[in-house]
Structures are given as C-alpha cells and as structure tokens.
Scaffold this motif. Structure first.
Motif, PDB file in Angstrom:
ATOM      1  N   GLU A   1      46.406  42.804  30.639  1.00 25.86           N
ATOM      2  CA  GLU A   1      45.095  42.471  30.073  1.00 25.86           C
ATOM      3  C   GLU A   1      44.265  41.637  31.047  1.00 25.86           C
ATOM      4  N   ALA A   2      44.911  40.670  31.728  1.00 25.26           N
ATOM      5  CA  ALA A   2      44.200  39.829  32.690  1.00 25.26           C
ATOM      6  C   ALA A   2      43.684  40.651  33.858  1.00 25.26           C
ATOM      7  N   ARG A   3      44.506  41.537  34.378  1.00 28.73           N
ATOM      8  CA  ARG A   3      44.079  42.360  35.515  1.00 28.73           C
ATOM      9  C   ARG A   3      42.932  43.276  35.128  1.00 28.73           C
ATOM     10  N   LEU A   4      42.991  43.853  33.954  1.00 29.70           N
ATOM     11  CA  LEU A   4      41.925  44.741  33.490  1.00 29.70           C
ATOM     12  C   LEU A   4      40.619  43.977  33.326  1.00 29.70           C
ATOM     13  N   SER A   5      40.709  42.773  32.761  1.00 32.01           N
ATOM     14  CA  SER A   5      39.512  41.967  32.551  1.00 32.01           C
ATOM     15  C   SER A   5      38.853  41.603  33.879  1.00 32.01           C
ATOM     16  N   LEU A   6      39.653  41.202  34.861  1.00 36.17           N
ATOM     17  CA  LEU A   6      39.102  40.825  36.163  1.00 36.17           C
ATOM     18  C   LEU A   6      38.503  42.027  36.887  1.00 36.17           C
ATOM     19  N   THR A   7      39.135  43.176  36.736  1.00 39.09           N
ATOM     20  CA  THR A   7      38.600  44.385  37.362  1.00 39.09           C
ATOM     21  C   THR A   7      37.237  44.740  36.783  1.00 39.09           C
ATOM     22  N   GLN A   8      37.095  44.567  35.492  1.00 40.17           N
ATOM     23  CA  GLN A   8      35.818  44.863  34.846  1.00 40.17           C
ATOM     24  C   GLN A   8      34.730  43.874  35.258  1.00 40.17           C
ATOM     25  N   LYS A   9      35.113  42.626  35.487  1.00 43.98           N
ATOM     26  CA  LYS A   9      34.142  41.610  35.884  1.00 43.98           C
ATOM     27  C   LYS A   9      33.689  41.790  37.334  1.00 43.98           C
ATOM     28  N   THR A  10      34.600  42.241  38.195  1.00 49.90           N
ATOM     29  CA  THR A  10      34.297  42.347  39.626  1.00 49.90           C
ATOM     30  C   THR A  10      34.720  43.723  40.142  1.00 49.90           C
ATOM     31  N   PRO A  11      34.054  44.783  39.704  1.00 45.30           N
ATOM     32  CA  PRO A  11      34.484  46.135  40.096  1.00 45.30           C
ATOM     33  C   PRO A  11      34.356  46.405  41.593  1.00 45.30           C
ATOM     34  N   ASP A  12      33.507  45.650  42.291  1.00 42.67           N
ATOM     35  CA  ASP A  12      33.311  45.892  43.714  1.00 42.67           C
ATOM     36  C   ASP A  12      34.273  45.086  44.594  1.00 42.67           C
ATOM     37  N   TRP A  13      35.033  44.168  43.994  1.00 39.68           N
ATOM     38  CA  TRP A  13      36.003  43.387  44.760  1.00 39.68           C
ATOM     39  C   TRP A  13      37.358  44.087  44.701  1.00 39.68           C
ATOM     40  N   THR A  14      38.018  44.190  45.836  1.00 44.53           N
ATOM     41  CA  THR A  14      39.280  44.936  45.879  1.00 44.53           C
ATOM     42  C   THR A  14      40.500  44.065  46.144  1.00 44.53           C
ATOM     43  N   SER A  15      40.312  42.781  46.501  1.00 41.71           N
ATOM     44  CA  SER A  15      41.448  41.908  46.813  1.00 41.71           C
ATOM     45  C   SER A  15      41.955  41.224  45.546  1.00 41.71           C
ATOM     46  N   GLU A  16      43.254  41.256  45.362  1.00 37.77           N
ATOM     47  CA  GLU A  16      43.842  40.680  44.158  1.00 37.77           C
ATOM     48  C   GLU A  16      45.229  40.139  44.490  1.00 37.77           C
ATOM     49  N   PHE A  17      45.584  38.996  43.903  1.00 37.32           N
ATOM     50  CA  PHE A  17      46.934  38.461  44.010  1.00 37.32           C
ATOM     51  C   PHE A  17      47.206  37.591  42.799  1.00 37.32           C
ATOM     52  N   ALA A  18      48.481  37.262  42.592  1.00 38.93           N
ATOM     53  CA  ALA A  18      48.886  36.378  41.497  1.00 38.93           C
ATOM     54  C   ALA A  18      49.654  35.204  42.077  1.00 38.93           C
ATOM     55  N   PHE A  19      49.407  34.026  41.505  1.00 36.33           N
ATOM     56  CA  PHE A  19      50.032  32.778  41.953  1.00 36.33           C
ATOM     57  C   PHE A  19      50.765  32.161  40.771  1.00 36.33           C
ATOM     58  N   LEU A  20      51.992  31.710  41.018  1.00 36.94           N
ATOM     59  CA  LEU A  20      52.845  31.159  39.967  1.00 36.94           C
ATOM     60  C   LEU A  20      53.263  29.743  40.309  1.00 36.94           C
ATOM     61  N   MET A  21      53.121  28.839  39.336  1.00 39.04           N
ATOM     62  CA  MET A  21      53.742  27.516  39.400  1.00 39.04           C
ATOM     63  C   MET A  21      54.703  27.438  38.224  1.00 39.04           C
ATOM     64  N   VAL A  22      55.966  27.067  38.495  1.00 33.84           N
ATOM     65  CA  VAL A  22      56.984  27.104  37.452  1.00 33.84           C
ATOM     66  C   VAL A  22      57.869  25.873  37.556  1.00 33.84           C
ATOM     67  N   ASP A  23      58.346  25.396  36.415  1.00 32.57           N
ATOM     68  CA  ASP A  23      59.240  24.236  36.349  1.00 32.57           C
ATOM     69  C   ASP A  23      60.466  24.496  37.219  1.00 32.57           C
ATOM     70  N   GLY A  24      60.643  23.672  38.252  1.00 28.37           N
ATOM     71  CA  GLY A  24      61.733  23.870  39.188  1.00 28.37           C
ATOM     72  C   GLY A  24      63.100  23.483  38.665  1.00 28.37           C
ATOM     73  N   LEU A  25      63.167  22.932  37.450  1.00 33.27           N
ATOM     74  CA  LEU A  25      64.455  22.605  36.835  1.00 33.27           C
ATOM     75  C   LEU A  25      64.709  23.437  35.582  1.00 33.27           C
ATOM     76  N   SER A  26      63.911  24.471  35.388  1.00 32.66           N
ATOM     77  CA  SER A  26      64.029  25.286  34.164  1.00 32.66           C
ATOM     78  C   SER A  26      65.195  26.254  34.210  1.00 32.66           C
ATOM     79  N   LEU A  27      65.659  26.627  35.417  1.00 32.27           N
ATOM     80  CA  LEU A  27      66.712  27.634  35.606  1.00 32.27           C
ATOM     81  C   LEU A  27      66.302  29.003  35.072  1.00 32.27           C
ATOM     82  N   ARG A  28      64.999  29.253  34.984  1.00 32.12           N
ATOM     83  CA  ARG A  28      64.528  30.513  34.404  1.00 32.12           C
ATOM     84  C   ARG A  28      63.626  31.305  35.347  1.00 32.12           C
TER      85      ARG A  28
END
Length: 398
Positions: free
Chosen positions: A127-154
């Motif tokens: 859903e997030a990717r689709l929404s961003l594509t609709q907002k910026t149809p002329d932009w082609t660069s995309e990436f995802a960034f994750l911050m996660v609890d380093g003691l979660s073991l998950r």
C-alpha cells in the motif's frame, strides 16, 4: 562548543545541502533540539532521522523534536556509536533531514515484533509503495530504510516479511544499540517511544540511488558444526559436541578466559547461504561457556572461521566503487559495532574515520544490519544518493 559546529564541513556541495541537511550536536548540549533545528535550517523537510547516543536523554529529545519540523515525520533510535563529520564519533546526536522538494516518504511503526504476521506487514508495504508511486509518477528511485530494536531477536523474521511486500524495492537498515552495554535500546516515531519495535520508511526521490552492503571478511578452511543451540535466544551451547566457548577458543589456540569482544571482532564466523558467506557474529560468552550471537543460529549449522581483508583499504575501495561513474552527494550508513571494535583493536579508528568522512558517510553503529531480506553482521550497509544525471547516458551502476 565543538559539538555545536555546523555539520558538515565545507567540502559538501551547495547542491547536496539543498537535498539533505545534516546536523551534529553533543548529547550533553544544554538544548540539543534547538541546536539541531538551527543547524538543519528552515526546511521544509519530508523526514528527519535522529541517531542518538545512549548517553543522551532520549525521551526528552524525541519529545522536544517531535513537532519541531513542521509536518515532517521525526524518527529516532539509540546507537552503538555515531558516524558524523569526523567519521566514528561518540556521545553525539546526528540528525539527517530529507528535503520535501526531493523526497516523498511513508513511515510506520511495527510494535510487538514477537507477534507480527507476514501478510499484514507485506500488505502495509504494498500500500505504501502504491501510494508513493501515485504521488510521484515521474520519480523512479525508490528504497526502504529500517530501524529495529537491536535486542528484540526478531530481525531475521521481520526482514523476511518486509521483503515479501517490497518486491524490487531495495531495503537496508540497522539494529538500534546501547553502546557496548547490551542493556536496552530505544526507538521513537513522532514522539512515541518504543521497544521491541521497528520503524519502516519507504522512500521515493528525484535522485539516482544505490543501496549497498560491504564486508571485508575472507572465509578460511576451518569449519565447525553447531551441535546444540537455543535458536529463539541466539545461544549456542555446543560446537563439535563440546562446550561452545571452549571449542571456539581451542580452534583459535586461545584459553576461553581470553575471549572478549575484541576476539569476536578479530575472529568472526560465517555461514554460507547460496554462493555468499554471511557473518554470524558472537556478542558475548556466558559463564557456562555458552556463546550468544547477534544473528540467527540453528543446530546443524556449519560455521566457518573467517579472516580479514584490510578494513581501511577495503572500505575505501568499496566506497570509491560507488563513485565510479558519479560521486555520491551523500551516503547514509549503518555500520556494525564489531567493525568499530576491530578498527580500535588494530589502532585504525582514525584511518577508518577519515575514509568515512571523505566519502560523506553519516549514520550510526549498529547491533546488526539488514540488506534485502537478510539480517547480517559485521557489514556496512547503506544508500548512496547521487546528483541528477547530466544527460540520459549517465547512469548509477547496478
């Protein structure tokens, strides 16, 4: 005050500053939020990320910065060290602000990581990717960034679920830290402080980007087998049917009492996945000779001792390769704490820091890194953001 100087140094171009603004403040500054706001400038910003020393008052900082940047999402995590204007740094707060003109992002939190379901995680990403594509149809660069609890073991389960919803969108990220204490780590999104949680950012921009991962490890012929483990806790009880720490030490020609964080950084073990080796880094040794790992570990897993390429030369070579066709304007990096420990052990901290600074790397030291659908260790992962191509023939390499 040293920590209140404007980041970065003059070498960064005006064009780069118009795309991403960076600030750096000491964690004991009497008003760090105000200093960050002054250094970042007026914006408008789409997203602000804070990489915060565990020595800072995390709750106070995120409360005062949550609504300081207009409608920008403000994300934060604690670190195992910071990467700032001088490379490796300590006791700092690093702020990275993405300007609205060049970036569109969607961020969301995932709490209670031990209860997440793959379909709900994947659906949110689609859903997030689709929404961003609709907002910026002329932009082609995309990436995802994750911050996660380093003691979660998950982290392993989470990255696998995320990759299912990301499709071709490249993912990188880092596990939040607590220096070398391994006591508690924190994340925050728009003033809400969390543990056992993750924050996902899906990004589209009008600049070429490249997500990357670097490690300088070389597998040897020395192998060992995990014969007893508690995978849910990332604990190995036995290696080659012997107490884990005793057998690991024996293979290194050491006494088990000599094992420490420096040993683990200097003598890593790797596991083969397909044609690639990935580190399964050791975090600590327990009094009963168990070994606690940073990453998933299972009974029957074959581990291989690894040696190192030169960390300074390899880092400079890897980051230089990112600029073969065009030099990045900015690199956001997640660098494993074991790399920092190794550099210190070899008295190469200054040299590594000089390389990071020369290549405009900003970010934080982690308890683990994510790349694609994998949770890994002892790597530098990140995204390089490039200036717009001067003509259609100029491309960022795959």
């Amino acid at each position: 005050m040293e920590g209140s100087r404007v980041f970065p140094e003059a070498e960064r171009s005006e064009t780069a500053k118009e795309v991403i603004s960076v600030a750096q403040v000491r964690c004991d500054d009497p008003d760090p939020a105000d200093q960050i706001a002054k250094q970042l400038g007026p914006g408008p910003f789409e997203l602000v990320c804070l990489f915060v020393s565990p020595e800072a008052d995390f709750a106070e900082l995120v409360a005062t910065t949550a609504h300081l940047f207009g409608g920008a999402d403000v994300l934060a995590c604690t670190t195992a060290g910071e990467i700032g204007r001088a490379g490796y740094e300590d006791d700092q707060i690093i702020a990275v602000a993405f300007r609205k003109k060049h970036f569109k992002t969607i961020t969301y939190s995932i709490e209670k990581l031990d209860e997440i379901e793959e379909q709900s995680v994947a659906d949110a990403l689609i859903e997030a990717r689709l929404s961003l594509t609709q907002k910026t149809p002329d932009w082609t660069s995309e990436f995802a960034f994750l911050m996660v609890d380093g003691l979660s073991l998950r982290e392993e389960q989470l990255t696998a679920f995320l990759s299912a919803g990301l499709g071709p969108t490249p993912l990188f990220g880092g596990s939040s830290g607590d220096g070398t204490r391994f006591g508690q780590t924190w994340l925050a999104r728009n003033g809400v402080v969390m543990r056992n949680a993750a924050i996902v950012v899906v990004v589209r921009c009008d600049r070429p980007v490249r997500v990357f991962s670097l490690d300088h490890l070389v597998p040897t012929e020395q192998r060992m087998v995990v014969t007893s483990a508690s995978p849910e806790d990332r604990v190995v009880h036995e290696i080659n049917a012997e107490p884990a720490a005793l057998e690991y030490a024996r293979l290194l020609g050491l006494d088990s009492h000599q094992l420490d964080q420096f040993t683990f950084a200097e003598h890593p073990v790797v596991v083969r996945l397909g044609d690639v080796h990935h580190v399964r880094a050791i975090q600590q040794v327990k009094e009963n000779h168990d070994l606690v790992f940073f990453s998933a570990i299972n009974e029957g897993m074959v581990l291989t001792l690894a040696t190192h390429d030169d960390i300074v030369a390899h880092l400079d070579r890897g980051l230089s390769d990112l600029g073969k066709h065009d030099k990045p304007e900015f690199i956001l990096g997640c660098d494993c704490i074991l790399r920092r420990i190794e550099a210190g052990r070899l008295q190469k901290t200054r040299a590594v820091s000089d390389v990071l600074s020369a290549h405009h790397v900003v970010g934080f030291s982690t308890y683990g890194e994510q790349i694609g659908g994998l949770h890994v260790n002892q790597t530098l992962t990140g995204v390089a953001i490039y200036p717009p191509p001067s003509d259609e023939a100029t491309r960022v390499p795959d």
